[in-house]
Design a protein around this motif. Structure first.
Motif, PDB file in Angstrom:
ATOM      1  N   GLU A 131       0.799  -1.393   0.051  1.00  0.00           N
ATOM      2  CA  GLU A 131       0.246  -0.184   0.273  1.00  0.00           C
ATOM      3  C   GLU A 131       0.903   1.539   0.103  1.00  0.00           C
ATOM      4  O   GLU A 131       0.720   1.941  -0.613  1.00  0.00           O
ATOM      5  CB  GLU A 131      -0.885   0.073   1.169  1.00  0.00           C
ATOM      6  CG  GLU A 131      -2.320  -0.908   0.999  1.00  0.00           C
ATOM      7  CD  GLU A 131      -3.290  -0.447   1.809  1.00  0.00           C
ATOM      8  OE1 GLU A 131      -3.993  -0.254   2.021  1.00  0.00           O
ATOM      9  OE2 GLU A 131      -2.976  -0.720   3.344  1.00  0.00           O
ATOM     10  N   THR A 132       1.932   0.947   1.051  1.00  0.00           N
ATOM     11  CA  THR A 132       2.495   2.587   1.180  1.00  0.00           C
ATOM     12  C   THR A 132       3.216   2.782  -0.927  1.00  0.00           C
ATOM     13  O   THR A 132       3.702   3.487  -0.974  1.00  0.00           O
ATOM     14  CB  THR A 132       4.271   2.199   2.193  1.00  0.00           C
ATOM     15  OG1 THR A 132       2.808   2.123   3.335  1.00  0.00           O
ATOM     16  CG2 THR A 132       4.481   3.383   2.345  1.00  0.00           C
ATOM     17  N   THR A 133       4.005   1.998  -1.136  1.00  0.00           N
ATOM     18  CA  THR A 133       5.232   1.640  -2.356  1.00  0.00           C
ATOM     19  C   THR A 133       4.558   1.826  -3.600  1.00  0.00           C
ATOM     20  O   THR A 133       5.259   2.348  -4.906  1.00  0.00           O
ATOM     21  CB  THR A 133       6.216   0.916  -2.048  1.00  0.00           C
ATOM     22  OG1 THR A 133       5.757  -0.226  -2.493  1.00  0.00           O
ATOM     23  CG2 THR A 133       6.424   0.899  -0.993  1.00  0.00           C
ATOM     24  N   ARG A 134       3.382   0.622  -3.459  1.00  0.00           N
ATOM     25  CA  ARG A 134       2.970   0.813  -5.356  1.00  0.00           C
ATOM     26  C   ARG A 134       2.398   2.348  -5.625  1.00  0.00           C
ATOM     27  O   ARG A 134       2.494   2.439  -7.022  1.00  0.00           O
ATOM     28  CB  ARG A 134       1.264   0.561  -4.531  1.00  0.00           C
ATOM     29  CG  ARG A 134       0.145   0.152  -6.229  1.00  0.00           C
ATOM     30  CD  ARG A 134      -0.329  -0.282  -5.542  1.00  0.00           C
ATOM     31  NE  ARG A 134      -0.419  -2.180  -5.192  1.00  0.00           N
ATOM     32  CZ  ARG A 134      -0.494  -2.985  -4.464  1.00  0.00           C
ATOM     33  NH1 ARG A 134      -2.032  -2.524  -3.446  1.00  0.00           N
ATOM     34  NH2 ARG A 134      -0.430  -4.129  -4.481  1.00  0.00           N
ATOM     35  N   SER A 135       1.632   3.451  -4.866  1.00  0.00           N
ATOM     36  CA  SER A 135       2.094   5.078  -5.672  1.00  0.00           C
ATOM     37  C   SER A 135       3.406   5.181  -5.814  1.00  0.00           C
ATOM     38  O   SER A 135       3.630   6.611  -6.253  1.00  0.00           O
ATOM     39  CB  SER A 135       0.733   5.630  -4.567  1.00  0.00           C
ATOM     40  OG  SER A 135       1.304   6.206  -3.254  1.00  0.00           O
ATOM     41  N   TRP A 136       4.387   4.975  -5.471  1.00  0.00           N
ATOM     42  CA  TRP A 136       5.936   5.732  -5.095  1.00  0.00           C
ATOM     43  C   TRP A 136       5.458   5.859  -7.192  1.00  0.00           C
ATOM     44  O   TRP A 136       6.541   5.444  -7.182  1.00  0.00           O
ATOM     45  CB  TRP A 136       6.703   4.801  -5.431  1.00  0.00           C
ATOM     46  CG  TRP A 136       6.883   4.928  -3.599  1.00  0.00           C
ATOM     47  CD1 TRP A 136       6.199   5.214  -2.591  1.00  0.00           C
ATOM     48  CD2 TRP A 136       8.192   4.346  -2.446  1.00  0.00           C
ATOM     49  NE1 TRP A 136       6.294   5.703  -1.401  1.00  0.00           N
ATOM     50  CE2 TRP A 136       7.442   5.046  -1.086  1.00  0.00           C
ATOM     51  CE3 TRP A 136       9.143   4.283  -2.786  1.00  0.00           C
ATOM     52  CZ2 TRP A 136       8.957   4.658  -0.347  1.00  0.00           C
ATOM     53  CZ3 TRP A 136      10.037   3.722  -1.977  1.00  0.00           C
ATOM     54  CH2 TRP A 136      10.087   3.993  -0.693  1.00  0.00           C
ATOM     55  N   SER A 137       6.206   6.845  -7.217  1.00  0.00           N
ATOM     56  CA  SER A 137       6.378   7.817  -8.917  1.00  0.00           C
ATOM     57  C   SER A 137       7.700   7.788  -9.239  1.00  0.00           C
ATOM     58  O   SER A 137       8.258   8.256 -10.172  1.00  0.00           O
ATOM     59  CB  SER A 137       5.753   8.910  -8.985  1.00  0.00           C
ATOM     60  OG  SER A 137       5.755   9.792  -8.588  1.00  0.00           O
ATOM     61  N   GLY A 138       8.545   8.346  -7.773  1.00  0.00           N
ATOM     62  CA  GLY A 138      10.494   8.572  -7.956  1.00  0.00           C
ATOM     63  C   GLY A 138      10.763   9.544  -7.407  1.00  0.00           C
ATOM     64  O   GLY A 138      11.841   9.694  -6.548  1.00  0.00           O
ATOM     65  N   ASP A 139       9.427  10.386  -7.072  1.00  0.00           N
ATOM     66  CA  ASP A 139       9.982  11.858  -6.169  1.00  0.00           C
ATOM     67  C   ASP A 139      10.088  11.752  -5.235  1.00  0.00           C
ATOM     68  O   ASP A 139      10.729  12.060  -4.626  1.00  0.00           O
ATOM     69  CB  ASP A 139       8.248  12.389  -6.263  1.00  0.00           C
ATOM     70  CG  ASP A 139       8.125  13.023  -7.769  1.00  0.00           C
ATOM     71  OD1 ASP A 139       8.877  13.415  -8.739  1.00  0.00           O
ATOM     72  OD2 ASP A 139       6.989  13.455  -7.879  1.00  0.00           O
ATOM     73  N   GLU A 140      10.186   9.788  -4.434  1.00  0.00           N
ATOM     74  CA  GLU A 140       9.944   9.254  -3.545  1.00  0.00           C
ATOM     75  C   GLU A 140      11.210   8.972  -2.808  1.00  0.00           C
ATOM     76  O   GLU A 140      11.716   8.551  -1.887  1.00  0.00           O
ATOM     77  CB  GLU A 140       9.401   8.152  -2.762  1.00  0.00           C
ATOM     78  CG  GLU A 140       7.121   8.978  -3.059  1.00  0.00           C
ATOM     79  CD  GLU A 140       7.254   8.932  -4.001  1.00  0.00           C
ATOM     80  OE1 GLU A 140       5.396   9.257  -4.001  1.00  0.00           O
ATOM     81  OE2 GLU A 140       7.875   8.923  -4.796  1.00  0.00           O
ATOM     82  N   LEU A 141      12.201   8.968  -4.698  1.00  0.00           N
ATOM     83  CA  LEU A 141      13.502   8.730  -3.581  1.00  0.00           C
ATOM     84  C   LEU A 141      14.795   9.583  -3.336  1.00  0.00           C
ATOM     85  O   LEU A 141      14.123  10.486  -3.900  1.00  0.00           O
ATOM     86  CB  LEU A 141      14.026   7.727  -5.504  1.00  0.00           C
ATOM     87  CG  LEU A 141      12.996   6.701  -6.061  1.00  0.00           C
ATOM     88  CD1 LEU A 141      13.204   6.087  -7.081  1.00  0.00           C
ATOM     89  CD2 LEU A 141      12.511   5.546  -4.375  1.00  0.00           C
ATOM     90  N   SER A 142      15.532   8.902  -3.261  1.00  0.00           N
ATOM     91  CA  SER A 142      16.904   9.985  -2.594  1.00  0.00           C
ATOM     92  C   SER A 142      17.951   9.916  -3.858  1.00  0.00           C
ATOM     93  O   SER A 142      17.450   9.162  -4.752  1.00  0.00           O
ATOM     94  CB  SER A 142      17.465   9.488  -1.496  1.00  0.00           C
ATOM     95  OG  SER A 142      16.129   9.099  -0.451  1.00  0.00           O
ATOM     96  N   GLY A 143      18.580  10.723  -3.197  1.00  0.00           N
ATOM     97  CA  GLY A 143      19.624  10.538  -4.447  1.00  0.00           C
ATOM     98  C   GLY A 143      19.452  10.748  -5.771  1.00  0.00           C
ATOM     99  O   GLY A 143      18.556  11.961  -6.373  1.00  0.00           O
ATOM    100  N   ILE A 144      20.407  10.956  -6.617  1.00  0.00           N
ATOM    101  CA  ILE A 144      19.870  11.310  -8.404  1.00  0.00           C
ATOM    102  C   ILE A 144      18.658  10.002  -8.881  1.00  0.00           C
ATOM    103  O   ILE A 144      18.095  11.294  -9.727  1.00  0.00           O
ATOM    104  CB  ILE A 144      21.201  10.461  -9.491  1.00  0.00           C
ATOM    105  CG1 ILE A 144      21.216  10.813  -9.920  1.00  0.00           C
ATOM    106  CG2 ILE A 144      21.448   9.215  -8.839  1.00  0.00           C
ATOM    107  CD1 ILE A 144      20.738  12.821 -10.057  1.00  0.00           C
ATOM    108  N   CYS A 145      18.199   9.277  -8.146  1.00  0.00           N
ATOM    109  CA  CYS A 145      17.083   8.626  -8.035  1.00  0.00           C
ATOM    110  C   CYS A 145      15.944  10.282  -8.462  1.00  0.00           C
ATOM    111  O   CYS A 145      15.155  10.017  -8.978  1.00  0.00           O
ATOM    112  CB  CYS A 145      17.153   7.735  -8.050  1.00  0.00           C
ATOM    113  SG  CYS A 145      18.429   6.361  -8.644  1.00  0.00           S
TER     114      CYS A 145
END
Length: 382
Positions: A310-324
């Protein structure tokens, strides 16, 4: 233990949750090799492996959720005597089936058993050197190279299609052109080069000494025929014309190359040998990557309602750290491989390690950085 009842899964039905498309099932952590890089530390027999009935139940529940493809992996899945029955059951449920194997047990009789349902599973087989010295030393198994190559020839005779996986290390980069020629001569559909070692299992012990440097990685890419982006759809065309692929990240692919990932948390999940459900089949012993266990909950419950999915399903990329989190293709890529990120940094939102290394070295393509003024560094806190 969950009650097992295959009669409920005779057909597919509509479900009100994200469609599951691909699933890997680790049938065992037992293995007849002891590879130096094994990210699940496979080896001697483990008593917690799922039973035949439990795996049949998993297949049935995955079919109801809409899954189209199942890959049996391990350990070494072919050490299980029930694997032909599981493959046949998967075909009966409508799955496209593949098997990830070291190839040692792909003898004539077993190959015939695996195809008795009328459709041969696609085989993903490891060759980690162009000769017996390199391959056998890395896989800690005398005779492994000759046996695997002979069994691949037998698989071709029986009209199987297969792909070959190669883990690139600095100790064997000079062999890659010869190895690729061997793979082509065997008639593989794909030759897939894994450019990094996972910081998981036994791989943690050798990564620093064995992983190719950035310069060596690009030298490998330049020394070989043109390559395609890694096939995460697990649906290779049935061909004997070998397609060369690498794990070079999407940001380094030619413009216009489709960004296709495994679909972690959105359309893909992994079932581990002990019944745990995870983001990837290499993520044992990492609580942040485990969504639940099928010995206490159904696959549908875990897929729909677990905190992790439920938490990660909506991750688009903005939630990621660093260059990602600052990459132009972050919404499509979503940090690519979470197993690599978690293994290296023990952080679910960490950047893909190769991309971060390349950024830190000043080698990340400038046109792929969305905001050059933004700080894209990453400090591992574990």
């Amino acid at each position: 233990m969950v009650r097992l009842d295959d009669s409920r899964y005779s057909g597919r039905v509509g479900v009100s949750m994200p469609q599951l498309r691909n699933i890997t099932i680790s049938t065992t952590l037992t293995c007849n090799e002891a590879c130096a890089h094994c990210w699940v530390s496979a080896g001697p027999r483990r008593s917690e492996d799922m039973t035949t009935a439990e795996i049949r139940r998993v297949l049935g529940e995955a079919a109801v959720l809409g899954a189209e493809h199942v890959k049996f992996t391990g350990g070494e899945p072919l050490v299980r005597s029930d694997l032909p029955d599981l493959v046949e059951h998967a075909h009966t449920l409508g799955f496209r089936v593949s098997i990830e194997t070291n190839g040692l047990l792909l003898r004539r009789g077993l190959l015939k058993s695996l195809s008795r349902s009328g459709a041969s599973p696609h085989l993903y087989v490891s060759l980690d050197g162009a000769n017996r010295h390199t391959h056998d030393r890395f896989r800690m198994k005398p005779g492994a190279f000759n046996t695997t190559v002979a069994n691949l020839r037998e698989a071709r005779e029986q009209d199987y299609y297969f792909s070959v996986h190669t883990v690139v290390r600095r100790q064997m980069v000079d062999e890659l052109p010869a190895l690729h020629e061997l793979v082509r001569s065997l008639g593989a559909s794909q030759h897939k080069l894994i450019l990094t070692l996972q910081d998981l299992g036994r791989g943690r012990r050798i990564r620093a000494q064995a992983e190719a440097s950035l310069d060596e990685m690009f030298a490998v890419i330049d020394s070989l025929p043109p390559q395609e982006f890694w096939d995460y759809g697990w649906d290779p065309a049935p061909t004997r014309e070998t397609r060369l692929m690498t794990t070079l990240p999407p940001a380094f692919q030619p413009a216009g190359t489709p960004v296709v990932t495994c679909g972690w948390s959105q359309s893909f999940l992994a079932v581990l040998a002990d019944g745990s459900v995870a983001l990837c089949h290499g993520l044992y012993d990492l609580d942040e990557a485990i969504a639940g266990n099928l010995r206490s909950d159904s696959l549908a419950e875990i897929w729909k309602s677990s905190t992790l999915f439920e938490t990660t399903r909506s991750w688009s990329g903005d939630e990621l750290s660093g260059i990602c989190g600052n990459c132009v293709v972050r919404h499509e890529c979503r940090g690519l491989c979470r197993a690599s990120a978690i293994g290296r940094y023990r952080d679910l939102a960490a950047p893909y390690p190769t991309c971060q290394q390349l950024f830190d070295a000043g080698l990340f393509p400038e046109q792929m950085i969305e905001d050059p003024a933004r700080d894209s560094s990453y400090v591992c806190v574990t």
